[in-house]
Design an enzyme around this catalytic site. Structure first.
Site, PDB file in Angstrom:
ATOM      1  N   SER A   1     -25.156  -7.466  -2.308  1.00  0.00           N
ATOM      2  CA  SER A   1     -24.763  -6.815  -3.560  1.00  0.00           C
ATOM      3  C   SER A   1     -25.339  -5.402  -3.574  1.00  0.00           C
ATOM      4  O   SER A   1     -26.387  -5.145  -2.969  1.00  0.00           O
ATOM      5  CB  SER A   1     -25.338  -7.613  -4.723  1.00  0.00           C
ATOM      6  OG  SER A   1     -25.322  -6.836  -5.898  1.00  0.00           O
ATOM      7  N   SER A   2     -24.688  -4.516  -4.326  1.00  0.00           N
ATOM      8  CA  SER A   2     -25.213  -3.142  -4.399  1.00  0.00           C
ATOM      9  C   SER A   2     -26.542  -3.085  -5.151  1.00  0.00           C
ATOM     10  O   SER A   2     -27.255  -2.086  -5.065  1.00  0.00           O
ATOM     11  CB  SER A   2     -24.190  -2.222  -5.077  1.00  0.00           C
ATOM     12  OG  SER A   2     -23.859  -2.699  -6.359  1.00  0.00           O
ATOM     13  N   CYS A   3     -26.909  -4.168  -5.866  1.00  0.00           N
ATOM     14  CA  CYS A   3     -28.172  -4.117  -6.610  1.00  0.00           C
ATOM     15  C   CYS A   3     -29.392  -4.302  -5.712  1.00  0.00           C
ATOM     16  O   CYS A   3     -30.521  -4.230  -6.189  1.00  0.00           O
ATOM     17  CB  CYS A   3     -28.183  -5.108  -7.755  1.00  0.00           C
ATOM     18  SG  CYS A   3     -28.270  -6.800  -7.218  1.00  0.00           S
TER      19      CYS A   3
ATOM     20  N   TYR B   1     -32.459 -11.339  -8.651  1.00  0.00           N
ATOM     21  CA  TYR B   1     -31.238 -11.507  -7.846  1.00  0.00           C
ATOM     22  C   TYR B   1     -31.289 -10.603  -6.608  1.00  0.00           C
ATOM     23  O   TYR B   1     -30.947 -11.014  -5.491  1.00  0.00           O
ATOM     24  CB  TYR B   1     -30.039 -11.163  -8.726  1.00  0.00           C
ATOM     25  CG  TYR B   1     -28.692 -11.229  -8.053  1.00  0.00           C
ATOM     26  CD1 TYR B   1     -28.125 -12.451  -7.733  1.00  0.00           C
ATOM     27  CD2 TYR B   1     -27.981 -10.068  -7.773  1.00  0.00           C
ATOM     28  CE1 TYR B   1     -26.871 -12.517  -7.139  1.00  0.00           C
ATOM     29  CE2 TYR B   1     -26.729 -10.124  -7.181  1.00  0.00           C
ATOM     30  CZ  TYR B   1     -26.182 -11.348  -6.857  1.00  0.00           C
ATOM     31  OH  TYR B   1     -24.947 -11.406  -6.274  1.00  0.00           O
TER      32      TYR B   1
ATOM     33  N   LYS C   1     -31.156 -11.595  -2.631  1.00  0.00           N
ATOM     34  CA  LYS C   1     -30.163 -11.061  -1.686  1.00  0.00           C
ATOM     35  C   LYS C   1     -30.843 -10.333  -0.525  1.00  0.00           C
ATOM     36  O   LYS C   1     -30.386 -10.407   0.627  1.00  0.00           O
ATOM     37  CB  LYS C   1     -29.196 -10.118  -2.425  1.00  0.00           C
ATOM     38  CG  LYS C   1     -28.223 -10.866  -3.339  1.00  0.00           C
ATOM     39  CD  LYS C   1     -27.261 -11.713  -2.533  1.00  0.00           C
ATOM     40  CE  LYS C   1     -26.258 -12.466  -3.367  1.00  0.00           C
ATOM     41  NZ  LYS C   1     -25.375 -13.331  -2.576  1.00  0.00           N
TER      42      LYS C   1
ATOM     43  N   HIS D   1     -19.693  -9.876 -16.097  1.00  0.00           N
ATOM     44  CA  HIS D   1     -19.929  -8.458 -15.819  1.00  0.00           C
ATOM     45  C   HIS D   1     -19.110  -7.618 -16.802  1.00  0.00           C
ATOM     46  O   HIS D   1     -18.222  -8.127 -17.494  1.00  0.00           O
ATOM     47  CB  HIS D   1     -19.536  -8.121 -14.379  1.00  0.00           C
ATOM     48  CG  HIS D   1     -20.424  -8.769 -13.372  1.00  0.00           C
ATOM     49  ND1 HIS D   1     -20.109  -9.964 -12.776  1.00  0.00           N
ATOM     50  CD2 HIS D   1     -21.620  -8.409 -12.869  1.00  0.00           C
ATOM     51  CE1 HIS D   1     -21.083 -10.298 -11.940  1.00  0.00           C
ATOM     52  NE2 HIS D   1     -22.019  -9.378 -11.982  1.00  0.00           N
TER      53      HIS D   1
HETATM   54  O1  GFB Z   1     -21.570  -5.357 -15.206  1.00  0.00           O
HETATM   55  P1  GFB Z   1     -22.902  -5.454 -15.810  1.00  0.00           P
HETATM   56  O2  GFB Z   1     -23.206  -6.658 -16.622  1.00  0.00           O
HETATM   57  O3  GFB Z   1     -24.028  -5.398 -14.712  1.00  0.00           O
HETATM   58  O4  GFB Z   1     -23.148  -4.176 -16.757  1.00  0.00           O
HETATM   59  P2  GFB Z   1     -24.772  -4.301 -13.791  1.00  0.00           P
HETATM   60  C1  GFB Z   1     -22.826  -2.874 -16.350  1.00  0.00           C
HETATM   61  C2  GFB Z   1     -23.042  -1.910 -17.490  1.00  0.00           C
HETATM   62  O5  GFB Z   1     -22.068  -2.156 -18.511  1.00  0.00           O
HETATM   63  C3  GFB Z   1     -24.413  -1.987 -18.184  1.00  0.00           C
HETATM   64  C4  GFB Z   1     -22.709  -2.221 -19.767  1.00  0.00           C
HETATM   65  O6  GFB Z   1     -24.836  -0.675 -18.504  1.00  0.00           O
HETATM   66  C5  GFB Z   1     -24.097  -2.767 -19.458  1.00  0.00           C
HETATM   67  O7  GFB Z   1     -24.997  -2.510 -20.521  1.00  0.00           O
HETATM   68  N1  GFB Z   1     -21.904  -3.037 -20.697  1.00  0.00           N
HETATM   69  C6  GFB Z   1     -21.282  -2.572 -21.800  1.00  0.00           C
HETATM   70  C7  GFB Z   1     -21.685  -4.364 -20.644  1.00  0.00           C
HETATM   71  N2  GFB Z   1     -20.703  -3.553 -22.484  1.00  0.00           N
HETATM   72  C8  GFB Z   1     -20.922  -4.697 -21.779  1.00  0.00           C
HETATM   73  C9  GFB Z   1     -20.542  -6.049 -21.987  1.00  0.00           C
HETATM   74  O8  GFB Z   1     -19.896  -6.426 -22.958  1.00  0.00           O
HETATM   75  N3  GFB Z   1     -20.937  -6.945 -21.019  1.00  0.00           N
HETATM   76  C10 GFB Z   1     -21.654  -6.568 -19.939  1.00  0.00           C
HETATM   77  N4  GFB Z   1     -21.993  -7.508 -19.033  1.00  0.00           N
HETATM   78  N5  GFB Z   1     -22.049  -5.279 -19.728  1.00  0.00           N
HETATM   79  C11 GFB Z   1     -25.154  -6.420 -12.420  1.00  0.00           C
HETATM   80  C12 GFB Z   1     -26.376  -7.158 -11.968  1.00  0.00           C
HETATM   81  O9  GFB Z   1     -25.645  -5.236 -12.937  1.00  0.00           O
HETATM   82  O10 GFB Z   1     -24.271  -6.075 -11.409  1.00  0.00           O
HETATM   83  C13 GFB Z   1     -26.059  -8.163 -10.961  1.00  0.00           C
HETATM   84  O11 GFB Z   1     -27.066  -7.631 -13.090  1.00  0.00           O
HETATM   85  C14 GFB Z   1     -25.085  -7.702  -9.913  1.00  0.00           C
HETATM   86  O12 GFB Z   1     -27.245  -8.579 -10.361  1.00  0.00           O
HETATM   87  C15 GFB Z   1     -23.894  -7.065 -10.544  1.00  0.00           C
HETATM   88  O13 GFB Z   1     -25.690  -6.833  -9.017  1.00  0.00           O
HETATM   89  C16 GFB Z   1     -22.908  -6.549  -9.539  1.00  0.00           C
HETATM   90  O14 GFB Z   1     -23.806  -3.521 -12.966  1.00  0.00           O
HETATM   91  O15 GFB Z   1     -25.732  -3.489 -14.588  1.00  0.00           O
END
Ligand code: GFB
Length: 313
Positions: free
Chosen positions: A106-108, A135, A139, A178
Site C-alpha cells: 500500500s502507498s501508506c 497497517y 505491510k 475509503h
Molecule cells: O480514503 P481515506 O479513508 O484514507 O481518507 P487515507 C482520505 C481522506 O479523505 C482523508 C478524507 O483526509 C479523510 O479525512 N475524507 C473526507 C473521508 N470525507 C471522508 C469520508 O466520508 N470517509 C473517509 N473514509 N474519508 C487510508 C489508510 O488512508 O488509505 C489505509 O488509512 C490505506 O491504511 C488506504 O493505506 C489506501 O488515504 O487517509
C-alpha cells in the site's frame, strides 16, 4: 507465465482480488483457484492448502483494509490480522514450491512527509502517518518477508505498492470505507433525500491519487509476466487530486447540487500520497481508466448493486 498455470488468488472476495480473478479469467487463465474465508482460514491453514493444491503462482490480495477511521480505531486488528495472513501465506507458498508470488502492499508504507511523487526509495526514510501506522507496519513486514525469502532462499516474491484504489465492489460502509466510496454514497443519499448539504471529513486539503481497480489488476498481470525482482514497485496513475476537488467531482457525477460542509473534527491523515510510478511505466505498463469515467462507472455499479443494502436509502 503460461495459460496452463494454476494461480491461487487469496482474497478473491475483496475489491482487488475480485478484479484480478475477473481479468485472469477474461485473459484465458482457466486454472484460477479461490477459497472463501469460511472454507480456509489463511491465518493458520495456508500450509496444508497450498501443499495440497500446489499452485504455480500466488497473488496475495487478502488483507484487512479500511479507510482512515477504521484504521485509527482498530490498530490491533489491522496489525495482527495482516501479519498473520501474510506470514502464513508467504511461508506456505515457499514451502509448497510456488514459482512466483505477488504481495500487495500500500502507498501508506511510505513516510507521512515523503517527497511527492513518492519514489520506491522513500521506504523507511521517515516516520509514518499515525492514523494508519499499524497497517503500514504490517505491510512493511510483508515486504521485508518477501525480500528475505528472495535473499535467503532465492524465492521470486514480488511486492507491488498500489496507490488508493476504487471501483465496482468497493466497500460503501461509511464507518470503514475509503473516501471515494464514502463520498459516492453520501452524495447519492443526499440527492435522494434532497438534503441541503453533504458532510465531508477533514479540511479538504489533503491530496490523494486514485487508481481504478481494473487498472491495478492489469498491473498485477503485467508484473506476473514482466517483473522478477524483490525490489518494491509502485503502481499508480501519476495524478492526484485534493479531497475538496474530489468531493466536487463526485457531486457533479452523482447530480447532488447542495453544498459541501467540512467536519474538521475528523483527521486529514497524510497530506499527500502521490506515487512515482515511473519504474513500472518504463517497463511498459500504463493505466487506461480516467478518474471521471471510473467514478461514473463505480457510481453505476453502486446504484445497481450497493445502494439497496443500506436501509436509509
Ligand atoms: O480514503 P481515506 O479513508 O484514507 O481518507 P487515507 C482520505 C481522506 O479523505 C482523508 C478524507 O483526509 C479523510 O479525512 N475524507 C473526507 C473521508 N470525507 C471522508 C469520508 O466520508 N470517509 C473517509 N473514509 N474519508 C487510508 C489508510 O488512508 O488509505 C489505509 O488509512 C490505506 O491504511 C488506504 O493505506 C489506501 O488515504 O487517509
Amino acid at each position: 507465465m503460461k495459460s496452463s498455470d494454476k494461480i491461487y488468488v487469496a482474497g478473491h472476495r475483496g475489491l482487488v482480488g475480485r478484479a484480478i480473478v475477473r481479468l485472469l479469467r477474461a485473459r484465458g487463465f482457466n486454472r484460477v483457484i479461490t477459497r472463501l474465508r469460511s472454507e480456509l482460514d489463511l491465518r493458520d491453514q495456508s500450509a496444508n492448502f497450498l501443499a495440497r493444491e500446489k499452485p504455480n503462482l500466488v497473488v496475495l490480495a487478502a488483507a484487512r483494509v479500511g479507510g482512515i477511521k477504521a484504521n485509527s480505531e482498530a490498530p490491533v486488528e489491522f496489525l495482527i490480522e495482516n501479519v498473520e495472513v501474510q506470514n502464513n501465506v508467504i511461508c506456505a507458498a515457499y514451502e509448497s514450491g510456488v514459482r512466483k508470488l505477488i504481495f500487495l502492499g500500500s502507498s501508506c508504507i511510505y513516510p507521512k512527509l515523503a517527497p511527492q511523487p513518492i519514489p520506491e526509495s522513500a521506504l523507511l526514510t521517515g516516520p509514518l502517518e499515525p492514523t494508519n501506522e499499524a497497517y503500514a507496519i504490517a505491510k512493511i513486514a510483508g515486504i521485508k518477508l518477501c525480500q528475505a525469502f528472495a535473499q535467503e532462499y532465492g524465492a521470486n516474491f514480488v511486492s507491488a505498492m498500489p496507490t488508493n484504489l476504487y471501483g465496482p465492489g468497493d466497500n460503501f460502509d461509511l464507518e470503514t470505507s475509503h473516501v471515494l466510496a464514502a463520498l459516492l454514497r453520501k452524495a447519492h443519499e443526499a440527492k435522494i433525500n434532497r438534503d441541503r448539504e453533504l458532510v465531508v471529513w477533514g479540511t479538504g486539503e489533503p491530496r490523494r491519487e486514485f487508481l481504478h481497480v481494473d487498472d491495478l489488476a492489469s498491473a498485477i498481470l503485467f508484473l506476473l509476466q514482466n517483473y522478477d525482482s524483490p525490489e518494491i514497485i509502485n503502481v499508480g496513475c501519476g495524478e492526484d487530486i485534493s479531497i475538496r476537488c474530489l468531493a466536487e467531482l463526485i457531486c457533479e457525477i452523482v447530480g447532488f447540487e447542495g453544498d459541501l460542509s467540512w467536519d474538521r473534527s475528523k483527521p486529514d491523515g497524510t497530506p499527500g500520497k502521490l506515487l512515482d510510478a515511473s519504474k513500472i511505466g518504463k517497463l511498459g505498463w500504463k493505466p487506461f481508466i480516467p478518474l471521471r469515467d471510473g467514478i461514473a462507472q463505480t457510481y453505476d455499479w453502486f446504484v445497481k448493486h450497493g445502494a439497496g443494502q443500506f436501509a436509509n436509502i
